[in-house]
Structure formats: structure tokens, C-alpha cells
Design a protein around this motif. Structure first.
Motif, short mmCIF file in Angstrom:
data_model
loop_
_atom_site.label_atom_id
_atom_site.label_comp_id
_atom_site.label_asym_id
_atom_site.label_seq_id
_atom_site.Cartn_x
_atom_site.Cartn_y
_atom_site.Cartn_z
N VAL A 224 11.25 -24.72 16.27
CA VAL A 224 11.67 -23.98 17.45
C VAL A 224 11.64 -24.90 18.66
O VAL A 224 10.67 -25.64 18.87
N ALA A 225 12.70 -24.88 19.44
CA ALA A 225 12.76 -25.75 20.61
C ALA A 225 11.71 -25.33 21.63
O ALA A 225 11.45 -24.15 21.82
N THR A 226 11.13 -26.30 22.27
CA THR A 226 10.14 -25.98 23.29
C THR A 226 10.83 -25.67 24.60
O THR A 226 11.96 -26.10 24.85
N VAL A 227 10.19 -24.90 25.44
CA VAL A 227 10.77 -24.51 26.71
C VAL A 227 10.82 -25.72 27.64
O VAL A 227 9.91 -26.53 27.66
N ARG A 228 11.86 -25.80 28.41
CA ARG A 228 12.00 -26.91 29.35
C ARG A 228 10.90 -26.85 30.40
O ARG A 228 10.32 -25.80 30.67
N PRO A 229 10.60 -27.96 31.03
CA PRO A 229 9.69 -27.91 32.17
C PRO A 229 10.18 -26.89 33.17
O PRO A 229 11.39 -26.76 33.40
N ARG A 230 9.27 -26.17 33.81
CA ARG A 230 9.64 -25.03 34.63
C ARG A 230 10.67 -25.38 35.71
O ARG A 230 11.65 -24.66 35.91
N GLY A 231 10.50 -26.49 36.40
CA GLY A 231 11.44 -26.83 37.45
C GLY A 231 12.84 -27.02 36.93
O GLY A 231 13.80 -26.52 37.52
N ALA A 232 12.99 -27.72 35.82
CA ALA A 232 14.31 -27.96 35.25
C ALA A 232 14.92 -26.66 34.73
O ALA A 232 16.12 -26.41 34.89
N ALA A 233 14.10 -25.80 34.11
CA ALA A 233 14.59 -24.53 33.60
C ALA A 233 15.07 -23.65 34.73
O ALA A 233 16.12 -22.98 34.64
N GLU A 234 14.33 -23.65 35.83
CA GLU A 234 14.72 -22.83 36.97
C GLU A 234 16.08 -23.28 37.53
O GLU A 234 16.91 -22.45 37.89
N LYS A 235 16.29 -24.61 37.62
CA LYS A 235 17.56 -25.12 38.13
C LYS A 235 18.72 -24.72 37.21
O LYS A 235 19.80 -24.34 37.68
N TYR A 236 18.48 -24.81 35.92
CA TYR A 236 19.53 -24.47 34.96
C TYR A 236 19.88 -22.98 35.04
O TYR A 236 21.06 -22.60 35.10
N VAL A 237 18.85 -22.14 35.06
CA VAL A 237 19.07 -20.70 35.14
C VAL A 237 19.72 -20.32 36.47
O VAL A 237 20.63 -19.50 36.52
N GLU A 238 19.29 -20.95 37.55
CA GLU A 238 19.87 -20.67 38.87
C GLU A 238 21.36 -20.99 38.89
O GLU A 238 22.16 -20.27 39.51
N ALA A 239 21.76 -22.06 38.18
CA ALA A 239 23.17 -22.41 38.12
C ALA A 239 23.97 -21.32 37.42
O ALA A 239 25.07 -20.96 37.84
N ILE A 240 23.40 -20.77 36.35
CA ILE A 240 24.07 -19.68 35.63
C ILE A 240 24.18 -18.45 36.52
O ILE A 240 25.24 -17.83 36.62
N ARG A 242 24.13 -18.26 39.75
CA ARG A 242 25.07 -18.51 40.85
C ARG A 242 26.52 -18.40 40.37
O ARG A 242 27.35 -17.74 41.01
N ASP A 243 26.82 -19.02 39.23
CA ASP A 243 28.20 -18.97 38.72
C ASP A 243 28.62 -17.53 38.40
O ASP A 243 29.74 -17.11 38.73
N GLU A 244 27.73 -16.78 37.75
CA GLU A 244 28.07 -15.42 37.36
C GLU A 244 28.23 -14.50 38.56
O GLU A 244 29.17 -13.70 38.63
N THR A 245 27.33 -14.60 39.51
CA THR A 245 27.41 -13.69 40.66
C THR A 245 28.58 -14.05 41.57
O THR A 245 29.23 -13.16 42.13
N ASP A 278 13.42 -12.94 36.06
CA ASP A 278 12.85 -11.62 35.77
C ASP A 278 13.86 -10.53 36.12
O ASP A 278 14.85 -10.77 36.83
N HIS A 279 13.61 -9.34 35.61
CA HIS A 279 14.56 -8.24 35.76
C HIS A 279 14.82 -7.88 37.22
O HIS A 279 15.97 -7.68 37.64
N MET A 280 13.77 -7.79 38.01
CA MET A 280 13.91 -7.38 39.40
C MET A 280 14.78 -8.36 40.18
O MET A 280 15.66 -7.97 40.95
N THR A 281 14.56 -9.66 39.95
CA THR A 281 15.34 -10.67 40.65
C THR A 281 16.80 -10.62 40.20
O THR A 281 17.72 -10.70 41.03
N ALA A 282 17.01 -10.50 38.90
CA ALA A 282 18.38 -10.44 38.37
C ALA A 282 19.13 -9.25 38.96
O ALA A 282 20.28 -9.37 39.41
N ARG A 283 18.50 -8.11 38.99
CA ARG A 283 19.15 -6.90 39.51
C ARG A 283 19.48 -7.06 41.00
O ARG A 283 20.57 -6.69 41.45
N ALA A 284 18.54 -7.61 41.75
CA ALA A 284 18.77 -7.79 43.18
C ALA A 284 19.92 -8.75 43.45
O ALA A 284 20.76 -8.51 44.34
N ARG A 285 20.00 -9.84 42.68
CA ARG A 285 21.09 -10.81 42.88
C ARG A 285 22.45 -10.18 42.54
O ARG A 285 23.45 -10.40 43.24
#
Length: 329
Positions: A224-240, A242-245, A278-285
Motif C-alpha cells: 500500500v502506498a504511503t501518504v505523501r508528506p502533509r505539505g505536499a499532499a495539501e498542495k496537490y489536493v488544493e490544486a484539484i 481549485r480546478d474543480e471549483t 475535510d467535509h466542511m471545507t469541501a462543502r464551503a468551497r
């Protein structure tokens, strides 16, 4: 005297002041449906949410939401509807139901492959024709005050079907486990929910059950792949995010319903997977990005919120895990 007779005797004196909504709730429960109150004139649960729970009374052992508290008990129903003329909520999963929610198109242009369709009913008719099946109309049906229809079906035995948003096609949602619908006789400022076909609730057609069953996730093989370092994961998720919204906010009129569902499904996958979102942040965005949709072509805030909530719930059924390379599993 049987227990059932005792219960009826204990409530008989109070049903006279329940009004038509309370009597409808008792009738639904007698038919085997699990009911709970919605705020008068609305489609929102009247029972307190987790944020407002003080951990006492029925929640002394842990918070119980509307789905857990939905009931067929005539004494509880009488106690609720003796207080106020609540609208009628029916917990679909607890009731063993799958309800097909066919929305009106409200003049929007249907996207491919549904070009020419004016509403969810016409899309469902096409799906039935493509499956070589008769239209699934011979069941209990309720007309909604906004021009839609609810088709009630009995869920297959042992079914784990959940809510979907647009999974069958344009302007078609479903309510099953984790969902509820507004029952007939309920009122909103735009009109009343009315039973238009009082036929017995039919079993969900096999072709619809198959179409609504999500594909099984392939088992993960190898390490099983390990989770990315938090900072890098946050940047990757934020890009998704941003693109979707941004894509959702820029969607042209006529495609915005589908765009809201698409963006919310994607973020719902991330919320349910191993990501910093998290759900609350996703819904708000999502709601923030969809603000410009409100008021255009009669799009209401309620409709936008429903699309976002439905999409998040549907996406959560297919978690998207972020791996060390920034991809998804």
C-alpha cells in the motif's frame, strides 16, 4: 387486548388534533415506512443535529440523527405531530425504499447524451427503452411542487444501495440508505407534494437495481502506498479543489447542475479518501464557487445546496487515496 390495540387506544384521543400531516405520518407508518418531522413549510429535518446535541434524553448514549430516530411507532408520531404541523419526512433506507427523484429541467438544455429531453422523466423513459424494458411507472408516485416526481420502489432484499446524484442520467437522483424524501401532503411555499398514483409500492426493477449498483473496487495488490508528506499532499489536493471549483463557477447556464454534481463528486472522493480535505471545507468551497449560479434561470440556493450535498455523498462511495507521487489509487 393485543399490544397493537393498546397503542391504538392510547393514541386515538390525540389523533383528532394532529391535522392532515400528522394523520398522513401515521398512515405512512402503518404502511411500513419510517417517518420523522421536517420543519413546517420546508424540506429540512426538524430534529436537532449533532452540532446542537447536548447528549441528553434520546441522545444520552450518543447522538441520534433523523435517520436513527425515524420511526413507525404511532405514540412517538402522535407526540411529534401534536406539537406542530410538521412536514413529513420518510427515511428511505430505514423504510426499505429506493425512490427515483425525477426533476424538471426548468428550461435548461439537456447535455449529451440527453439532448432534447426536458426533464428526468423523459431521460428515464429513454433508459427504459434502451434496456428493452417498460417504463417503471406502475408504482406509488408523488408529484413535487417544483414539477418533479418521486417514484417509490421496494429495495431488493439485502440491498446496500445508497443515494445517487445524476448517476442514472440528467435530472435523475435517487434516495436510498442515508437519504430521505418529503412525503405526500407536505407543503412548501411553492406548493404541495401530492400523491398522483396510489398504486402499491412495486419492487425496484432489476435493470434499475443493476444500473444503481456501483462497481466493486478492485482489491489493492502489492504494498500500500504511503501518504505523501502533509505539505505536499495539501498542495496537490488544493490544486484539484481549485480546478474543480473554478470549472464549476465558470460553467455555462444549462450545464451548471451537472457541473455542480461533478465538482462535488470529485471533492467527495477526496474527503472519503486519505487526503487533508475535510467535509466542511469541501462543502464551503463548493458553495462559495456556486454562489454566482444562484438566481440565474431561477436557480435557488436550496437547489445548489442539494446538488453539492448529493455530489459529496455520491463521491464518498468511491474514496480517492492520494499516494506518494501525488496520484490517486
Amino acid at each position: 387486548m393485543t399490544h397493537e390495540q393498546q397503542v391504538k387506544d392510547s393514541t386515538r384521543g390525540r389523533t383528532g388534533r394532529l391535522g392532515h400531516l400528522g394523520r398522513a405520518a401515521l398512515a405512512a407508518a402503518e404502511a411500513g415506512l419510517a417517518v420523522f418531522p421536517l420543519h413546517p413549510g420546508s424540506k429540512y429535518p426538524a430534529l436537532h443535529g449533532q452540532r446542537d446535541c447536548d447528549g441528553t434524553g434520546v441522545c444520552a448514549g450518543g447522538h441520534l440523527g433523523w435517520e436513527q430516530r425515524a420511526t413507525r411507532d404511532p405514540r412517538q408520531i402522535t407526540a411529534w405531530w401534536s406539537q406542530r404541523p410538521w412536514n413529513l419526512g420518510i427515511a428511505t433506507g430505514r423504510s426499505g425504499l429506493v425512490v427515483i427523484d425525477l426533476d424538471d429541467g426548468h428550461g435548461e438544455t439537456a447535455p449529451e447524451p440527453w439532448t432534447g429531453a426536458r426533464n428526468g422523466r423523459e431521460v428515464l423513459t429513454r433508459l427504459a427503452q434502451e434496456a428493452g424494458q417498460p417504463g417503471p411507472w406502475a408504482t406509488y408516485q408523488v408529484a413535487t411542487p417544483t414539477g418533479g416526481q418521486h417514484l417509490y420502489f421496494r429495495a431488493p432484499e439485502g440491498s446496500a444501495l445508497r443515494n445517487t446524484a445524476g448517476a442514472l442520467g440528467w435530472r435523475i437522483d435517487t434516495r436510498a440508505h442515508g437519504g430521505f424524501i418529503v412525503g405526500a401532503t407536505s407543503r412548501r411555499d411553492v406548493g404541495t407534494y401530492q400523491a398522483v398514483n396510489r398504486a402499491a409500492i412495486a419492487p425496484l426493477p432489476a435493470w434499475l437495481a443493476q444500473a444503481l449498483t456501483p462497481p466493486e473496487r478492485e482489491p489493492v495488490t502489492g504494498p500500500v502506498a504511503t501518504v505523501r508528506p502533509r505539505g505536499a499532499a495539501e498542495k496537490y489536493v488544493e490544486a484539484i479543489v481549485r480546478d474543480e471549483t473554478e470549472a464549476m463557477a465558470a460553467a455555462a447556464p444549462g450545464t451548471r447542475h451537472a457541473a455542480r454534481l461533478k465538482a462535488a463528486r470529485t471533492l467527495g472522493q477526496l474527503v472519503a479518501g486519505r487526503s487533508p480535505l475535510d467535509h466542511m471545507t469541501a462543502r464551503a468551497r463548493l458553495l462559495g464557487a456556486a454562489e454566482a449560479h444562484i438566481g440565474v434561470q431561477d436557480t435557488s440556493r436550496e437547489e445548489v445546496e442539494r446538488d453539492v450535498d448529493d455530489g459529496l455523498a455520491y463521491g464518498a462511495q468511491m474514496p480517492r487515496d492520494i499516494d506518494t507521487d501525488g496520484g490517486a489509487r
